[in-house]
Design an enzyme around this catalytic site. Structure first.
Site, PDB file in Angstrom:
ATOM      1  N   TYR A 251       5.391  -2.228  -4.253  1.00 33.25           N
ATOM      2  CA  TYR A 251       6.355  -2.168  -3.162  1.00 33.25           C
ATOM      3  C   TYR A 251       6.934  -3.552  -2.908  1.00 33.25           C
ATOM      4  O   TYR A 251       6.245  -4.568  -3.077  1.00 33.25           O
ATOM      5  CB  TYR A 251       5.685  -1.700  -1.867  1.00 33.25           C
ATOM      6  CG  TYR A 251       5.250  -0.263  -1.834  1.00 33.25           C
ATOM      7  CD1 TYR A 251       6.121   0.731  -1.400  1.00 33.25           C
ATOM      8  CD2 TYR A 251       3.960   0.104  -2.210  1.00 33.25           C
ATOM      9  CE1 TYR A 251       5.727   2.044  -1.339  1.00 33.25           C
ATOM     10  CE2 TYR A 251       3.549   1.425  -2.159  1.00 33.25           C
ATOM     11  CZ  TYR A 251       4.435   2.394  -1.724  1.00 33.25           C
ATOM     12  OH  TYR A 251       4.032   3.701  -1.676  1.00 33.25           O
TER      13      TYR A 251
ATOM     14  N   TYR B  77      -0.499   2.826  -8.513  1.00 40.04           N
ATOM     15  CA  TYR B  77      -0.954   1.487  -8.136  1.00 40.04           C
ATOM     16  C   TYR B  77      -2.357   1.556  -7.549  1.00 40.04           C
ATOM     17  O   TYR B  77      -2.777   2.587  -7.017  1.00 40.04           O
ATOM     18  CB  TYR B  77       0.010   0.836  -7.143  1.00 40.04           C
ATOM     19  CG  TYR B  77       0.237   1.605  -5.859  1.00 40.04           C
ATOM     20  CD1 TYR B  77      -0.651   1.522  -4.789  1.00 40.04           C
ATOM     21  CD2 TYR B  77       1.353   2.418  -5.715  1.00 40.04           C
ATOM     22  CE1 TYR B  77      -0.432   2.221  -3.613  1.00 40.04           C
ATOM     23  CE2 TYR B  77       1.577   3.122  -4.558  1.00 40.04           C
ATOM     24  CZ  TYR B  77       0.685   3.020  -3.501  1.00 40.04           C
ATOM     25  OH  TYR B  77       0.901   3.721  -2.344  1.00 40.04           O
TER      26      TYR B  77
ATOM     27  N   ARG C  68      -3.424   5.322  -6.599  1.00 33.96           N
ATOM     28  CA  ARG C  68      -2.594   6.351  -5.995  1.00 33.96           C
ATOM     29  C   ARG C  68      -1.741   7.035  -7.058  1.00 33.96           C
ATOM     30  O   ARG C  68      -1.153   6.378  -7.908  1.00 33.96           O
ATOM     31  CB  ARG C  68      -1.636   5.742  -4.953  1.00 33.96           C
ATOM     32  CG  ARG C  68      -2.218   5.207  -3.679  1.00 33.96           C
ATOM     33  CD  ARG C  68      -2.860   6.214  -2.756  1.00 33.96           C
ATOM     34  NE  ARG C  68      -2.365   7.574  -2.778  1.00 33.96           N
ATOM     35  CZ  ARG C  68      -1.312   8.035  -2.106  1.00 33.96           C
ATOM     36  NH1 ARG C  68      -0.618   7.227  -1.329  1.00 33.96           N
ATOM     37  NH2 ARG C  68      -0.954   9.301  -2.186  1.00 33.96           N
TER      38      ARG C  68
ATOM     39  N   HIS D  30       4.270   8.755  -6.196  1.00 33.74           N
ATOM     40  CA  HIS D  30       4.744   9.505  -5.036  1.00 33.74           C
ATOM     41  C   HIS D  30       5.929   8.789  -4.408  1.00 33.74           C
ATOM     42  O   HIS D  30       6.132   7.588  -4.615  1.00 33.74           O
ATOM     43  CB  HIS D  30       3.632   9.678  -3.993  1.00 33.74           C
ATOM     44  CG  HIS D  30       3.102   8.372  -3.470  1.00 33.74           C
ATOM     45  ND1 HIS D  30       2.166   7.627  -4.137  1.00 33.74           N
ATOM     46  CD2 HIS D  30       3.404   7.671  -2.344  1.00 33.74           C
ATOM     47  CE1 HIS D  30       1.910   6.533  -3.452  1.00 33.74           C
ATOM     48  NE2 HIS D  30       2.644   6.530  -2.362  1.00 33.74           N
TER      49      HIS D  30
ATOM     50  N   HIS E 134       7.678   8.430  -0.479  1.00 35.57           N
ATOM     51  CA  HIS E 134       7.536   8.695   0.954  1.00 35.57           C
ATOM     52  C   HIS E 134       8.857   9.228   1.505  1.00 35.57           C
ATOM     53  O   HIS E 134       9.932   8.720   1.171  1.00 35.57           O
ATOM     54  CB  HIS E 134       7.172   7.412   1.710  1.00 35.57           C
ATOM     55  CG  HIS E 134       5.847   6.843   1.324  1.00 35.57           C
ATOM     56  ND1 HIS E 134       4.684   7.147   1.981  1.00 35.57           N
ATOM     57  CD2 HIS E 134       5.503   5.968   0.338  1.00 35.57           C
ATOM     58  CE1 HIS E 134       3.671   6.490   1.430  1.00 35.57           C
ATOM     59  NE2 HIS E 134       4.151   5.776   0.423  1.00 35.57           N
TER      60      HIS E 134
END
Length: 248
Positions: A113, A152, A162, A165, A167
């Site tokens: 991110y 990640y 994870r 995905h 959000h």
């Protein structure tokens, strides 16, 4: 959607209640951070009054041209597999919700991110900020062009990763009709060890997983994934509680 008459004679819409057995718990032992932020008492369903079904709608004035294309930022093109994410926003009766503000955020193709607390050694992409927004059309449809996010690591448990995905944050016809959730990709090998995915009751997990669409896949350009979002009712998309700044 059925109606009920208030004391002042107003006829207000009512929303179908989700089956309690399919609700995602706000506290889940396998997802460690819920122990710190989940309420200690059982949540109480409040009646749907005027303030729950009317209010300001967030929409077009917040969306700029190009906000739905996450692959072009800062004068360049993002690195990664291009994907087209599309679907509809629906109410509890399966009717489209037009004019809903849909916002997304995600990791880049390397699983990182653009966030101050994300410092694991994966490369940042100068042409990808992972943020997008769009308003649904008259049929409740939305569409984003982005890159498939990478998996990640996170510190929930040993060797924890994870699944890929995206959000989502959605506002419906009223200010209180907000849904915060995550869209997963089909057949991800990390599903089995992800406590966020597994906190969703098994019968409802399919609602959080997108479907590959060869029909909408763009030749020589981008794969397509379809995902409908239901804001309220028995088929409601599984949603999250406040994340307190987490990026998981």
């Amino acid at each position: 959607m059925t109606g009920t008459t208030s004391e002042r004679g107003l006829r207000l819409p009512r929303y179908l209640r989700e089956d309690a057995a399919q609700r995602t718990p706000v506290g889940f032992p396998g997802y460690r951070s819920t122990a710190l932020r989940a309420p200690l008492r059982t949540p109480v369903d409040l009646p749907h009054r005027l303030t729950e079904v009317t209010g300001p709608v967030l929409g077009e004035d917040r969306v700029r041209p190009g906000d739905a294309d996450l692959t072009l930022r800062n004068g360049g093109e993002a690195i990664g597999q291009r994907i087209l994410v599309h679907g509809r926003v629906l109410d509890s009766d399966g009717r489209p919700v037009p004019g809903a503000l849909v916002e997304v955020w995600q990791a880049n193709a390397a699983g990182r991110y653009r966030h101050v607390v994300d410092n694991w050694p994966a490369p940042l992409d100068p042409h990808f900020d992972g943020l997008g927004r769009v308003v649904t059309d008259s049929l409740g449809r939305y569409e984003f062009l982005t890159v498939k996010p990478g998996a990640y690591p996170w510190s929930n448990h040993h060797n924890a990763w994870r699944p890929a995905h995206i959000h989502f944050s959605l506002f419906g016809r009223a200010f209180t009709q907000r849904l915060v959730t995550q869209m997963y990709f089909p057949d991800d090998p990390l599903f089995g060890q992800d406590p966020i995915y597994n906190s969703i009751p098994a019968a409802a997990r399919h609602r959080a997983v997108s479907r590959f669409s060869l029909e909408r896949t763009q030749d020589d350009w981008a794969l397509a994934f379809e995902w409908d979002v239901v804001l309220r009712g028995s088929e409601q998309t599984p949603f999250e509680t406040d994340d307190d700044g987490d990026v998981a």
